[in-house]
Scaffold this active site. Sequence first.
Site, PDB file in Angstrom:
ATOM      1  N   GLU A   1       4.507  -9.501   4.178  1.00 44.80           N
ATOM      2  CA  GLU A   1       3.802  -8.379   4.837  1.00 44.80           C
ATOM      3  C   GLU A   1       2.641  -9.143   5.923  1.00 44.80           C
TER       4      GLU A   1
ATOM      5  N   HIS B   1       0.778  -1.263   0.108  1.00 45.96           N
ATOM      6  CA  HIS B   1       0.368   0.006  -0.408  1.00 45.96           C
ATOM      7  C   HIS B   1       0.919   1.058   0.377  1.00 45.96           C
TER       8      HIS B   1
ATOM      9  N   ASP C   1       0.693  -4.620  14.519  1.00 41.15           N
ATOM     10  CA  ASP C   1       0.335  -3.998  13.343  1.00 41.15           C
ATOM     11  C   ASP C   1      -1.763  -4.408  13.546  1.00 41.15           C
ATOM     12  N   ASN C   2      -1.376  -5.698  13.817  1.00 45.90           N
ATOM     13  CA  ASN C   2      -2.835  -6.182  12.684  1.00 45.90           C
ATOM     14  C   ASN C   2      -3.834  -5.989  13.609  1.00 45.90           C
TER      15      ASN C   2
ATOM     16  N   SER D   1      -5.792   1.848  -2.314  1.00 48.28           N
ATOM     17  CA  SER D   1      -5.275   2.344  -1.091  1.00 48.28           C
ATOM     18  C   SER D   1      -4.121   2.952  -0.572  1.00 48.28           C
TER      19      SER D   1
ATOM     20  N   SER E   1       6.264  -2.823  11.883  1.00 51.70           N
ATOM     21  CA  SER E   1       6.054  -4.011  10.790  1.00 51.70           C
ATOM     22  C   SER E   1       7.088  -3.881   9.631  1.00 51.70           C
TER      23      SER E   1
ATOM     24  N   CYS F   1      -5.942  -2.184  13.071  1.00 50.28           N
ATOM     25  CA  CYS F   1      -6.752  -2.167  13.110  1.00 50.28           C
ATOM     26  C   CYS F   1      -7.729  -1.962  14.542  1.00 50.28           C
TER      27      CYS F   1
ATOM     28  N   ASP G   1       3.173  -7.811  -0.358  1.00 53.62           N
ATOM     29  CA  ASP G   1       2.047  -7.419   0.746  1.00 53.62           C
ATOM     30  C   ASP G   1       0.620  -8.089   0.571  1.00 53.62           C
TER      31      ASP G   1
ATOM     32  N   ASN H   1       5.369 -11.410   8.618  1.00 56.74           N
ATOM     33  CA  ASN H   1       3.726 -11.110   9.630  1.00 56.74           C
ATOM     34  C   ASN H   1       3.964 -11.628  10.304  1.00 56.74           C
TER      35      ASN H   1
ATOM     36  N   HIS I   1      -3.301   2.176   9.130  1.00 59.28           N
ATOM     37  CA  HIS I   1      -2.595   2.177  10.278  1.00 59.28           C
ATOM     38  C   HIS I   1      -1.607   3.608  10.607  1.00 59.28           C
TER      39      HIS I   1
ATOM     40  N   SER J   1       1.294  -0.363  -4.776  1.00 59.06           N
ATOM     41  CA  SER J   1       0.525  -0.475  -4.298  1.00 59.06           C
ATOM     42  C   SER J   1       0.679  -1.737  -4.371  1.00 59.06           C
TER      43      SER J   1
ATOM     44  N   GLN K   1      10.173  -5.202   7.869  1.00 61.26           N
ATOM     45  CA  GLN K   1      10.823  -5.518   6.629  1.00 61.26           C
ATOM     46  C   GLN K   1      12.063  -5.360   6.083  1.00 61.26           C
TER      47      GLN K   1
ATOM     48  N   LYS L   1       5.064  -7.550  14.597  1.00 60.70           N
ATOM     49  CA  LYS L   1       4.437  -7.497  13.317  1.00 60.70           C
ATOM     50  C   LYS L   1       2.905  -7.567  13.133  1.00 60.70           C
TER      51      LYS L   1
ATOM     52  N   HIS M   1      -7.289  -9.318   3.792  1.00 58.61           N
ATOM     53  CA  HIS M   1      -6.660  -8.498   2.323  1.00 58.61           C
ATOM     54  C   HIS M   1      -6.723  -8.632   0.953  1.00 58.61           C
TER      55      HIS M   1
HETATM   56  N1  NAD Z   1      -6.445  -4.340   6.823  1.00 52.01           N
HETATM   57  C1  NAD Z   1      -5.522  -4.202   7.484  1.00 52.01           C
HETATM   58  O1  NAD Z   1      -5.033  -3.108   7.462  1.00 52.01           O
HETATM   59  C2  NAD Z   1      -4.722  -5.892   7.644  1.00 52.01           C
HETATM   60  C3  NAD Z   1      -3.759  -5.182   8.535  1.00 52.01           C
HETATM   61  C4  NAD Z   1      -3.437  -7.230   8.534  1.00 52.01           C
HETATM   62  C5  NAD Z   1      -3.464  -8.106   8.554  1.00 52.01           C
HETATM   63  N2  NAD Z   1      -4.984  -7.990   7.147  1.00 52.01           N
HETATM   64  C6  NAD Z   1      -5.515  -9.245   7.270  1.00 52.01           C
HETATM   65  O2  NAD Z   1      -6.682  -9.180   7.438  1.00 52.01           O
HETATM   66  C7  NAD Z   1      -6.986 -10.681   7.229  1.00 52.01           C
HETATM   67  C8  NAD Z   1      -6.947 -11.969   8.851  1.00 52.01           C
HETATM   68  O3  NAD Z   1      -5.933 -11.329   9.447  1.00 52.01           O
HETATM   69  P1  NAD Z   1      -5.435 -12.208  10.805  1.00 52.01           P
HETATM   70  O4  NAD Z   1      -3.734 -11.597  10.802  1.00 52.01           O
HETATM   71  O5  NAD Z   1      -6.249 -11.978  11.684  1.00 52.01           O
HETATM   72  O6  NAD Z   1      -5.385 -13.638  10.631  1.00 52.01           O
HETATM   73  P2  NAD Z   1      -5.597 -14.544  11.662  1.00 52.01           P
HETATM   74  O7  NAD Z   1      -5.383 -16.166  11.262  1.00 52.01           O
HETATM   75  O8  NAD Z   1      -5.505 -14.096  13.097  1.00 52.01           O
HETATM   76  O9  NAD Z   1      -7.443 -14.186  11.718  1.00 52.01           O
HETATM   77  C9  NAD Z   1      -8.495 -14.666  11.010  1.00 52.01           C
HETATM   78  C10 NAD Z   1      -9.653 -15.648  11.707  1.00 52.01           C
HETATM   79  O10 NAD Z   1     -10.188 -15.927  10.963  1.00 52.01           O
HETATM   80  C11 NAD Z   1     -10.908 -17.202  11.494  1.00 52.01           C
HETATM   81  N3  NAD Z   1     -11.230 -17.596  10.279  1.00 52.01           N
HETATM   82  C12 NAD Z   1     -11.686 -18.049   8.833  1.00 52.01           C
HETATM   83  N4  NAD Z   1     -12.546 -18.642   8.396  1.00 52.01           N
HETATM   84  C13 NAD Z   1     -13.657 -18.591   9.057  1.00 52.01           C
HETATM   85  C14 NAD Z   1     -14.796 -17.556   8.636  1.00 52.01           C
HETATM   86  N5  NAD Z   1     -15.476 -18.743   7.576  1.00 52.01           N
HETATM   87  N6  NAD Z   1     -15.601 -17.552   9.499  1.00 52.01           N
HETATM   88  C15 NAD Z   1     -15.553 -16.802  10.894  1.00 52.01           C
HETATM   89  N7  NAD Z   1     -14.345 -17.177  10.830  1.00 52.01           N
HETATM   90  C16 NAD Z   1     -13.823 -18.184  10.304  1.00 52.01           C
HETATM   91  C17 NAD Z   1      -9.662 -17.346  11.897  1.00 52.01           C
HETATM   92  O11 NAD Z   1      -9.789 -19.541  12.498  1.00 52.01           O
HETATM   93  C18 NAD Z   1      -8.946 -17.015  12.569  1.00 52.01           C
HETATM   94  O12 NAD Z   1      -9.124 -17.137  13.788  1.00 52.01           O
HETATM   95  C19 NAD Z   1      -5.571 -10.895   6.682  1.00 52.01           C
HETATM   96  O13 NAD Z   1      -6.540 -11.153   4.993  1.00 52.01           O
HETATM   97  C20 NAD Z   1      -5.036 -10.353   6.986  1.00 52.01           C
HETATM   98  O14 NAD Z   1      -3.879 -10.562   5.524  1.00 52.01           O
HETATM   99  C21 NAD Z   1      -4.959  -6.597   7.059  1.00 52.01           C
HETATM  100  N1  ZD2 Z   2      -0.294   3.059   6.694  1.00 53.47           N
HETATM  101  C1  ZD2 Z   2      -0.516   2.084   6.271  1.00 53.47           C
HETATM  102  N2  ZD2 Z   2       0.644   2.084   5.051  1.00 53.47           N
HETATM  103  C2  ZD2 Z   2       1.078   0.941   4.438  1.00 53.47           C
HETATM  104  N3  ZD2 Z   2       0.203  -0.147   4.481  1.00 53.47           N
HETATM  105  C3  ZD2 Z   2      -0.665  -0.567   5.991  1.00 53.47           C
HETATM  106  C4  ZD2 Z   2      -1.110   1.097   6.371  1.00 53.47           C
HETATM  107  N4  ZD2 Z   2      -1.870   0.411   7.585  1.00 53.47           N
HETATM  108  C5  ZD2 Z   2      -2.062  -0.755   6.985  1.00 53.47           C
HETATM  109  N5  ZD2 Z   2      -1.600  -1.479   6.474  1.00 53.47           N
HETATM  110  C6  ZD2 Z   2      -1.903  -2.310   5.248  1.00 53.47           C
HETATM  111  C7  ZD2 Z   2      -0.571  -3.213   6.005  1.00 53.47           C
HETATM  112  C8  ZD2 Z   2      -0.294  -4.732   7.380  1.00 53.47           C
HETATM  113  O1  ZD2 Z   2       0.327  -4.941   7.672  1.00 53.47           O
HETATM  114  C9  ZD2 Z   2      -1.810  -5.722   6.825  1.00 53.47           C
HETATM  115  O2  ZD2 Z   2      -0.992  -6.746   7.133  1.00 53.47           O
HETATM  116  O3  ZD2 Z   2      -1.635  -5.805   5.435  1.00 53.47           O
END
Ligand code: NAD
Ligand code: ZD2
Length: 475
Positions: free
Chosen positions: A198, A51, A232-233, A79, A404, A237, A137, A223, A396, A74, A408, A228, A343
């Site tokens: 990532e 991103h 971050d996660n 994003s 994070s 979030c 990522d 990750n 974030h 990205s 990296q 991380k 993701h």
């Molecule tokens: N948007 C962001 O900034 C950001 C940051 C970090 C991770 N992510 C993404 O978010 C997602 C989750 O990451 P995470 O680290 O929490 O993963 P994780 O594996 O720790 O958690 C996912 C959870 O979802 C559950 N799950 C799976 N299928 C399911 C279903 N059908 N119904 C209900 N629960 C279900 C799993 O049991 C698990 O506990 C991933 O795609 C990751 O890449 C996004």
């Molecule tokens: N501010 C951010 N810059 C880049 N990537 C970001 C930001 N916030 C969430 N993410 C998503 C990356 C995250 O580490 C993931 O695991 O998806």
Amino acid sequence: MDFKVADLSLAEFGRKEIRLAEHEMPGLMAVRKEYAASQPLRGARIMGSLHMTVQTAVLIETLVALGAEVRWVSCNIFSTQDHAAAAVVVGPDGTPDDPKGVPVFAWKGETLQEYWWCTEQALTWPDGGAPNMILDDGGDATLLVHKGAEYEKAGAVPPATADDPEEWHVIIDLLTRTVGPEKKWTKIAESIKGVTEETTTGVHRLYEMHKNGQLLFPAINVNDSVTKSKFDNKYGCRHSVIDGLNRATDVLIGGKVAVVCGYGDVGKGCADALRGQGARVIVTEIDPICALQAAMDGFQVTTLDEVVGIADIFVTATGNFNIITAEHMSRMKHQAIVSNIGHFDNEIDMAGLAKWPGVEKRNIKPQVDEWVFPDGHSIIVLAEGRLMNLGCATGHPSFVMSNSFTNQVIAQIELFTKTEDYPIGVYTLPKHLDEKVARLHLDALGVKLTTLTKEQAAYIGVHVEGPYKPDHYRY
Ligand SMILES: NC(=O)c1ccc[n+]([C@@H]2O[C@H](COP(=O)([O-])OP(=O)(O)OC[C@H]3O[C@@H](n4cnc5c(N)ncnc54)[C@H](O)[C@@H]3O)[C@@H](O)[C@H]2O)c1
Ligand SMILES: Nc1ncnc2c1ncn2CC[C@H](O)C(=O)O
């Protein structure tokens, strides 16, 4: 220098925000200082697919400060922060008329065709060379290289079928155009020393590829550095899920019923944040351990079918697909908010929603759409089902991304300078480096660590300077 961003005139604004972000990213600034003299990434040609935000700009300029050549895209069509992209292209010493920074191919609101075109551009060095490192990522860059090399070896690109998602058709079109006797993708794959990944979903793809004997180069799973994913996660979030909801809808969260699908690191942060806003939070889970955690954290845990008709806000955080189906959405309350923070966008069945008989899509503003069902009720879908904290907000904050991204940079140095220590496989960083990342972030929060006595260290079987936990320890 080749690049494609929205508007170079935004560079000055981007530079101001990058300067402020540097103060909030002590880990990255510390590694710049530590490695300034030794330039461990000299000779590295890093293609980054992550991103393109202000925080990522600080990561990119850290990699450059350590000697790397970098090209960037990205990893999501919504994003990119255009002012950050512009500032990275112009660079600290350039001007919009004379950019001296890093080639970036990213802008907010790319089409899928543009997204994959950008990825191809960043993988193609203008001197005919190729990257020797990937910083990924979600695994899209790694996927494109692997599929290109696979089809060059097979001598043909298989056509996409009617059942394949639209994005796969876009990828196949690109590969059909670029796979050929010059073996472009094979050469790139052979040039890559390794990839650092990532996020959870990208790491899942890597383990699958390695299990299937398909992985062409070693990978470091960033990750699962504790500093991380447990930061971050979760805490990232916890901050940005509310930011996404507020910027997209300004709906009052207090008193509403919010459903969080998935109680992993991301779901834990989201559920905590929504409760903090006064929502009644309901969790869905498949995993009895995470479900038990949610219950003991005070959340109701039930199935989506049971609560789909009473909830006001939905957030998917599973890393899985088809979590919220079109049928679920047809049964939701009027103006229920539907969002994903995982993701990929396949957590919400957007294709099924678009095909629902008589459904009408009304755009409210960028990344906010009202979908009206024939019975007159509507739902509000954020970022077209793509991760809403980056699609509808700015992701974030810098401080948590510093954790994070310090991982990296350390992983890039590890894999680039010690490649011979990493036969093809998927690795995590050793605990002492994980603890190093944490140490780099303590002063900023006023943390004062206690020091073990030699006797205490011996008593618990660790060194005074750490590592303080065995590898099997769960934080
Ligand atoms: N948007 C962001 O900034 C950001 C940051 C970090 C991770 N992510 C993404 O978010 C997602 C989750 O990451 P995470 O680290 O929490 O993963 P994780 O594996 O720790 O958690 C996912 C959870 O979802 C559950 N799950 C799976 N299928 C399911 C279903 N059908 N119904 C209900 N629960 C279900 C799993 O049991 C698990 O506990 C991933 O795609 C990751 O890449 C996004
Ligand atoms: N501010 C951010 N810059 C880049 N990537 C970001 C930001 N916030 C969430 N993410 C998503 C990356 C995250 O580490 C993931 O695991 O998806």
